[in-house]
Scaffold this active site. Structure first.
Site, mmCIF file in Angstrom:
data_model
loop_
_atom_site.group_PDB
_atom_site.id
_atom_site.type_symbol
_atom_site.label_atom_id
_atom_site.label_comp_id
_atom_site.label_asym_id
_atom_site.label_seq_id
_atom_site.Cartn_x
_atom_site.Cartn_y
_atom_site.Cartn_z
ATOM 1 N N ARG A 59 0.827 -1.207 0.000
ATOM 2 C CA ARG A 59 0.000 0.000 0.000
ATOM 3 C C ARG A 59 0.865 1.263 0.000
ATOM 4 O O ARG A 59 0.514 2.269 -0.618
ATOM 5 C CB ARG A 59 -0.918 -0.014 1.222
ATOM 6 N N HIS A 63 0.457 4.380 -2.617
ATOM 7 C CA HIS A 63 0.269 5.767 -2.181
ATOM 8 C C HIS A 63 1.431 6.638 -2.628
ATOM 9 O O HIS A 63 1.242 7.805 -2.973
ATOM 10 C CB HIS A 63 0.086 5.831 -0.663
ATOM 11 N N VAL A 67 0.903 10.002 -5.577
ATOM 12 C CA VAL A 67 1.128 11.395 -5.155
ATOM 13 C C VAL A 67 2.572 11.757 -5.506
ATOM 14 O O VAL A 67 3.504 11.161 -4.974
ATOM 15 C CB VAL A 67 0.871 11.576 -3.645
ATOM 16 N N GLY A 69 4.203 10.887 -8.030
ATOM 17 C CA GLY A 69 4.878 9.812 -8.763
ATOM 18 C C GLY A 69 5.662 8.915 -7.820
ATOM 19 O O GLY A 69 5.808 9.204 -6.623
ATOM 20 N N ASP A 71 8.421 8.212 -6.213
ATOM 21 C CA ASP A 71 9.673 8.930 -5.954
ATOM 22 C C ASP A 71 10.017 8.970 -4.469
ATOM 23 O O ASP A 71 10.794 9.835 -4.037
ATOM 24 C CB ASP A 71 9.581 10.365 -6.513
ATOM 25 N N ASN A 90 -3.123 9.072 4.887
ATOM 26 C CA ASN A 90 -2.011 8.201 5.251
ATOM 27 C C ASN A 90 -2.057 7.784 6.708
ATOM 28 O O ASN A 90 -1.211 7.013 7.151
ATOM 29 C CB ASN A 90 -0.675 8.931 5.016
ATOM 30 N N PRO A 160 -7.526 7.544 -4.436
ATOM 31 C CA PRO A 160 -8.929 7.138 -4.519
ATOM 32 C C PRO A 160 -9.497 6.895 -3.124
ATOM 33 O O PRO A 160 -8.766 6.510 -2.210
ATOM 34 C CB PRO A 160 -8.871 5.841 -5.325
ATOM 35 N N HIS A 190 -6.099 -5.786 -2.502
ATOM 36 C CA HIS A 190 -6.939 -5.932 -1.311
ATOM 37 C C HIS A 190 -7.176 -7.396 -0.941
ATOM 38 O O HIS A 190 -8.000 -7.683 -0.078
ATOM 39 C CB HIS A 190 -8.271 -5.187 -1.500
ATOM 40 N N THR A 191 -6.472 -8.294 -1.557
ATOM 41 C CA THR A 191 -6.504 -9.705 -1.155
ATOM 42 C C THR A 191 -5.671 -9.935 0.110
ATOM 43 O O THR A 191 -5.705 -11.023 0.686
ATOM 44 C CB THR A 191 -6.003 -10.620 -2.304
ATOM 45 N N ASP A 250 -3.604 -14.132 -3.440
ATOM 46 C CA ASP A 250 -4.276 -15.002 -4.411
ATOM 47 C C ASP A 250 -5.436 -14.243 -5.064
ATOM 48 O O ASP A 250 -5.564 -13.039 -4.886
ATOM 49 C CB ASP A 250 -4.758 -16.274 -3.701
HETATM 50 C C1 HEM Z 1 -8.988 1.367 -6.232
HETATM 51 C C2 HEM Z 1 -8.920 2.285 -5.301
HETATM 52 C C3 HEM Z 1 -8.482 2.001 -3.894
HETATM 53 C C4 HEM Z 1 -9.098 2.448 -2.783
HETATM 54 C C5 HEM Z 1 -10.328 3.337 -2.727
HETATM 55 C C6 HEM Z 1 -8.377 1.930 -1.651
HETATM 56 C C7 HEM Z 1 -8.686 2.200 -0.337
HETATM 57 C C8 HEM Z 1 -8.147 1.532 0.739
HETATM 58 C C9 HEM Z 1 -8.565 1.710 2.098
HETATM 59 C C10 HEM Z 1 -9.628 2.674 2.578
HETATM 60 C C11 HEM Z 1 -7.844 0.849 2.866
HETATM 61 C C12 HEM Z 1 -7.973 0.618 4.361
HETATM 62 C C13 HEM Z 1 -6.959 1.402 5.132
HETATM 63 C C14 HEM Z 1 -7.173 1.240 6.604
HETATM 64 O O1 HEM Z 1 -8.260 1.508 7.094
HETATM 65 O O2 HEM Z 1 -6.210 0.842 7.283
HETATM 66 C C15 HEM Z 1 -6.959 0.142 1.978
HETATM 67 C C16 HEM Z 1 -6.053 -0.808 2.380
HETATM 68 C C17 HEM Z 1 -5.139 -1.401 1.541
HETATM 69 N N1 HEM Z 1 -4.961 -1.106 0.214
HETATM 70 FE FE1 HEM Z 1 -6.175 -0.018 -0.949
HETATM 71 N N2 HEM Z 1 -7.327 1.174 -2.098
HETATM 72 C C18 HEM Z 1 -7.343 1.196 -3.463
HETATM 73 C C19 HEM Z 1 -6.429 0.585 -4.304
HETATM 74 C C20 HEM Z 1 -5.332 -0.105 -3.864
HETATM 75 C C21 HEM Z 1 -4.235 -0.533 -4.709
HETATM 76 C C22 HEM Z 1 -4.118 -0.226 -6.189
HETATM 77 C C23 HEM Z 1 -3.373 -1.207 -3.910
HETATM 78 C C24 HEM Z 1 -2.059 -1.845 -4.265
HETATM 79 C C25 HEM Z 1 -1.808 -2.469 -5.373
HETATM 80 C C26 HEM Z 1 -3.936 -1.213 -2.588
HETATM 81 C C27 HEM Z 1 -3.403 -1.871 -1.508
HETATM 82 C C28 HEM Z 1 -3.943 -1.886 -0.241
HETATM 83 C C29 HEM Z 1 -3.460 -2.739 0.818
HETATM 84 C C30 HEM Z 1 -2.376 -3.795 0.697
HETATM 85 C C31 HEM Z 1 -4.203 -2.416 1.946
HETATM 86 C C32 HEM Z 1 -4.060 -3.011 3.348
HETATM 87 C C33 HEM Z 1 -3.129 -2.158 4.172
HETATM 88 C C34 HEM Z 1 -2.773 -2.761 5.518
HETATM 89 O O3 HEM Z 1 -3.301 -3.789 5.917
HETATM 90 O O4 HEM Z 1 -1.899 -2.168 6.192
HETATM 91 N N3 HEM Z 1 -5.100 -0.515 -2.592
HETATM 92 N N4 HEM Z 1 -7.154 0.574 0.697
HETATM 93 C C1 LIG Z 2 2.319 6.265 9.478
HETATM 94 C C2 LIG Z 2 2.141 7.721 9.576
HETATM 95 O O1 LIG Z 2 3.074 8.465 9.458
HETATM 96 N N1 LIG Z 2 0.905 8.154 9.751
HETATM 97 C C3 LIG Z 2 0.576 9.548 9.888
HETATM 98 C C4 LIG Z 2 -0.509 9.919 8.889
HETATM 99 O O2 LIG Z 2 -1.028 11.196 9.107
HETATM 100 C C5 LIG Z 2 -1.487 11.480 10.427
HETATM 101 C C6 LIG Z 2 -1.985 12.895 10.465
HETATM 102 O O3 LIG Z 2 -2.968 13.113 9.531
HETATM 103 C C7 LIG Z 2 -0.363 11.247 11.450
HETATM 104 O O4 LIG Z 2 -0.857 11.464 12.765
HETATM 105 C C8 LIG Z 2 0.136 9.835 11.311
HETATM 106 O O5 LIG Z 2 1.230 9.622 12.181
#
Ligand code: HEM
Ligand SMILES: CC(=O)N[C@H]1CO[C@H](CO)[C@@H](O)[C@@H]1O
Ligand SMILES: *[C@@H]1O[C@H](CO)[C@@H](O)[C@H](O)[C@H]1NC(C)=O
Ligand SMILES: *[C@@H]1O[C@H](CO)[C@@H](O)[C@H](O)[C@H]1NC(C)=O
Length: 322
Positions: A59, A63, A67, A69, A71, A90, A160, A190-191, A250
């Protein structure tokens, strides 16, 4: 004269094209030939400590790329809390992703000081976590330079959101030169990993004026989510995004979508929209086509807004500009 003018234009275009540095798979073959092995070892070590390494690093890469690119702008720590990582989007980036990149960079610096960018280390690490959790591996393109800009105010609008419509999602991916097919494929990330309840609670408790619960959610799954995420829950609570195989990279995410178990609206719309539904169907029944599509889409994601050649810098410490 006309011919001559055209020739000059063509030559000029060739020069501009040729002068523009490109990413390549063997960018560090002379300057740091073992970089990929060094990063992989650091990633494996981190993964042996916590599985969160996988979703957190993947993730983080996404991200970073969306934002400014790809980098490593996401890595910058600002003493005043105004860097990209401090944006509210973030807030939930798991610290283990940052830690993975920092550890890998330290290992790389010990062998090839000042040569490999943090942006490339993040790209290699993102490739590795996918492969190490059961996904496909693929050759990663390298040669990115680290960016010089990282501000929290530049994040909103570039990432997004989970409640976005299909059209809004497609537009934001298009801005990054990624197609609808890339978007469906990369959403397969999101798998693995978790979401905090707050990111989807609206779908459970206050969807719209006629439906309290989002009717596109499977009712049994909706009840399970309500149990995991009661109203007024502790904001720290997070649930697995893929309820079937949360720790395996998967194609279960696509089977989830077909059975109303997409975590976010942004997931579920992919199974509903006529442009994406055939792709979801294909990936749900065909793990091999998901794997190869994911590899190709990650390479394209990794080209987003990259700096090359003399642009940017090679940061010594990923969390600070030199
Ligand atoms: C299509 C639009 C996308 C949206 C709206 C979106 C949104 C989100 C949101 C809201 C979360 C939950 C964060 C949290 O509450 O901790 C999340 C988690 C995650 N996203 Fe996305 N995401 C998108 C696309 C992607 C893409 C393209 C990737 C990577 C290829 C990705 C990888 C992940 C991963 C791995 C997590 C889990 C993070 C964790 O467990 O620490 N997402 N995403
Ligand atoms: C992991 C990390 O740095 N998270 C930061 C994301 O942004 C908030 C403020 O909006 C910080 O409090 C978190 O530490
Ligand atoms: C609520 O959502 C359902 C399903 O998406 C939709 O059919 C309905 O028109 C919506 N109602 C309102 C008032 O927006
Ligand atoms: C998209 O591609 C165009 C043409 O190659 C390029 O000029 C532009 O910088 C790319 N945009 C991003 C965000 O990478």
């Amino acid at each position: 004269m006309e011919m001559c003018g055209r020739l000059v234009v063509v030559l000029l275009m060739m020069m501009v094209g040729g002068g523009e540095a490109q990413l390549s798979q063997n960018f560090y073959r002379f300057s740091c030939p073992n970089v990929e092995a060094i990063v992989r070892q650091a990633v494996s070590k981190k993964l042996s400590q916590t599985f969160v390494t996988v979703p957190a690093t993947l993730r983080l890469f996404f991200h970073d790329c969306f934002v400014e690119g790809c980098d490593a702008s996401i890595m910058i720590q600002s003493p005043t809390g105004d860097a990209e990582k401090d944006a509210s989007d973030n807030l939930s980036l798991a610290g283990d992703g940052f830690d993975t990149v920092i550890k890998a960079k330290q290992a790389v610096e010990a062998t090839c000081p000042g040569v490999v960018s943090c942006a490339d280390i993040l790209a290699i690490a993102a490739r590795d976590v996918v492969a190490l959790s059961g996904g496909a591996s693929f050759p990663v393109e390298l040669g990115r330079r680290d960016g010089m800009i990282s501000f929290r105010w530049r994040v909103p609008g570039n990432l997004p959101q989970p409640e976005f419509s299909f059209n809004l999602l497609a537009w934001i991916f298009r801005k990054n030169n990624l197609s609808v097919s890339d978007m469906v494929t990369l959403s397969g990330g999101h798998t693995v990993g978790f979401s905090h309840c707050s990111r989807f609670a609206k779908r459970l408790y206050s969807f719209n004026a006629t439906n309290r619960v989002d009717p596109s959610l499977d009712p049994v799954y909706a009840r399970q989510l309500m149990q995991a995420c009661p109203q007024n829950m502790n904001p720290q609570v997070a649930v697995n995004m893929d309820p079937i195989t949360p720790n395996a990279f998967d194609n279960a995410y696509y089977r989830d979508l077909l059975t109303g178990r997409g975590m976010f609206t942004s997931d579920q719309v992919l199974a509903a929209h006529p442009l994406s539904r055939p792709i979801v169907n294909n990936f749900a029944s065909n793990p091999g086509s998901f794997s190869s599509a994911f590899s190709a889409a990650m390479v394209r994601l990794g080209r987003t807004g990259v700096k090359t050649g003399k642009q940017g810098q090679i940061r010594r410490d990923c969390t600070r500009f030199n």
